[in-house]
Write a protein that holds these residues in place. Structure first.
Motif, PDB file in Angstrom:
ATOM      1  N   SER A 198       0.423  -1.028  -0.136  1.00  0.00           N
ATOM      2  CA  SER A 198       0.300   0.108   0.071  1.00  0.00           C
ATOM      3  C   SER A 198       0.032   1.685   0.109  1.00  0.00           C
ATOM      4  N   PHE A 199       2.267   1.363  -0.255  1.00  0.00           N
ATOM      5  CA  PHE A 199       2.696   2.519  -0.148  1.00  0.00           C
ATOM      6  C   PHE A 199       2.591   3.032  -1.433  1.00  0.00           C
ATOM      7  N   LYS A 200       2.864   4.504  -0.858  1.00  0.00           N
ATOM      8  CA  LYS A 200       2.202   5.533  -1.725  1.00  0.00           C
ATOM      9  C   LYS A 200       2.773   7.081  -2.115  1.00  0.00           C
ATOM     10  N   VAL A 201       3.429   7.637  -2.473  1.00  0.00           N
ATOM     11  CA  VAL A 201       4.069   8.949  -2.103  1.00  0.00           C
ATOM     12  C   VAL A 201       3.556   9.983  -0.775  1.00  0.00           C
ATOM     13  N   LEU A 213       9.048   9.034  -1.604  1.00  0.00           N
ATOM     14  CA  LEU A 213       8.865  10.215  -3.125  1.00  0.00           C
ATOM     15  C   LEU A 213       8.657   9.516  -4.072  1.00  0.00           C
ATOM     16  N   GLU A 214       9.125   8.305  -4.641  1.00  0.00           N
ATOM     17  CA  GLU A 214       8.283   7.936  -5.487  1.00  0.00           C
ATOM     18  C   GLU A 214       8.519   6.331  -5.079  1.00  0.00           C
ATOM     19  N   VAL A 215       7.478   5.810  -5.531  1.00  0.00           N
ATOM     20  CA  VAL A 215       7.028   4.045  -5.083  1.00  0.00           C
ATOM     21  C   VAL A 215       7.189   3.285  -6.951  1.00  0.00           C
ATOM     22  N   HIS A 216       8.099   2.100  -6.681  1.00  0.00           N
ATOM     23  CA  HIS A 216       8.120   1.600  -7.880  1.00  0.00           C
ATOM     24  C   HIS A 216       8.033   0.321  -8.144  1.00  0.00           C
ATOM     25  N   GLU A 217       7.593  -0.781  -8.700  1.00  0.00           N
ATOM     26  CA  GLU A 217       6.967  -2.156  -8.601  1.00  0.00           C
ATOM     27  C   GLU A 217       8.033  -3.240  -7.850  1.00  0.00           C
ATOM     28  N   ASP A 218       9.401  -2.202  -7.445  1.00  0.00           N
ATOM     29  CA  ASP A 218      10.615  -3.104  -6.811  1.00  0.00           C
ATOM     30  C   ASP A 218      10.964  -1.965  -6.122  1.00  0.00           C
ATOM     31  N   THR A 234      15.028  -0.746  -1.056  1.00  0.00           N
ATOM     32  CA  THR A 234      14.011  -1.568  -1.121  1.00  0.00           C
ATOM     33  C   THR A 234      12.427  -1.527  -0.688  1.00  0.00           C
ATOM     34  N   ARG A 235      11.648  -2.983  -1.713  1.00  0.00           N
ATOM     35  CA  ARG A 235      10.070  -2.250  -1.350  1.00  0.00           C
ATOM     36  C   ARG A 235       9.901  -3.592  -0.145  1.00  0.00           C
ATOM     37  N   GLU A 236      10.431  -3.235   0.288  1.00  0.00           N
ATOM     38  CA  GLU A 236       9.906  -4.120   2.026  1.00  0.00           C
ATOM     39  C   GLU A 236       8.916  -3.012   3.290  1.00  0.00           C
ATOM     40  N   SER A 237       8.472  -4.204   4.026  1.00  0.00           N
ATOM     41  CA  SER A 237       8.225  -3.457   5.524  1.00  0.00           C
ATOM     42  C   SER A 237       8.651  -2.146   5.906  1.00  0.00           C
ATOM     43  N   ARG A 238      10.455  -2.641   6.335  1.00  0.00           N
ATOM     44  CA  ARG A 238      11.079  -1.264   6.700  1.00  0.00           C
ATOM     45  C   ARG A 238      11.930  -0.775   5.178  1.00  0.00           C
ATOM     46  N   PRO A 239      12.402  -0.195   4.383  1.00  0.00           N
ATOM     47  CA  PRO A 239      13.368  -0.489   2.957  1.00  0.00           C
ATOM     48  C   PRO A 239      14.682  -0.570   3.573  1.00  0.00           C
ATOM     49  N   MET A 240      15.312  -0.873   2.801  1.00  0.00           N
ATOM     50  CA  MET A 240      16.704  -1.067   2.644  1.00  0.00           C
ATOM     51  C   MET A 240      17.422  -0.954   1.943  1.00  0.00           C
TER      52      MET A 240
END
Length: 80
Positions: free
Chosen positions: A21-24, A45-50, A68-74
Motif C-alpha cells: 500500500s506504499f504511496k508517495v 518520494l517515488e514508489v516503483h514496483e521493486d 528496497t520495497r519491503e516493510s522497512r526499506p533497506m
C-alpha cells in the motif's frame, strides 16, 4: 506507535509498514545496510514496483535514497 516517546507519550510518527500500500507521501521507517538495525524515518518520494525513493527529511532537503520495497526499506550504505 504507542509508548515510544517519553513517559506517557507516543511516537510522533505514523508509519506505513505495508509495502503493497506504499504511496508517495507516506512516512516509513527504513534501515541502512552499513548501520545494523538502526531505524531512520523518511518520506516516500517515488514508489516503483521493486524499489522506493526516500527523502530523509528537512535536515537533508536534497538527499534522495533508493530503497528496497519491503516493510522497512533497506538503503545501501554507499548512498548515504
Amino acid at each position: 506507535m504507542r509508548g515510544m516517546g517519553g513517559e506517557g507519550e507516543d511516537c510522533p510518527f505514523a508509519f506505513n509498514f505495508d509495502p503493497a500500500s506504499f504511496k508517495v507521501g507516506d512516512t516509513v521507517s527504513y534501515k541502512v545496510s552499513t548501520m545494523a538495525d538502526w531505524p531512520f524515518v523518511g518520506t516516500l518520494l517515488e514508489v516503483h514496483e521493486d524499489y522506493v525513493v526516500i527523502s530523509p527529511g528537512p535536515t537533508e532537503p536534497d538527499a534522495r535514497y533508493r530503497g528496497t520495497r519491503e516493510s522497512r526499506p533497506m538503503v545501501d550504505g554507499s548512498e548515504i
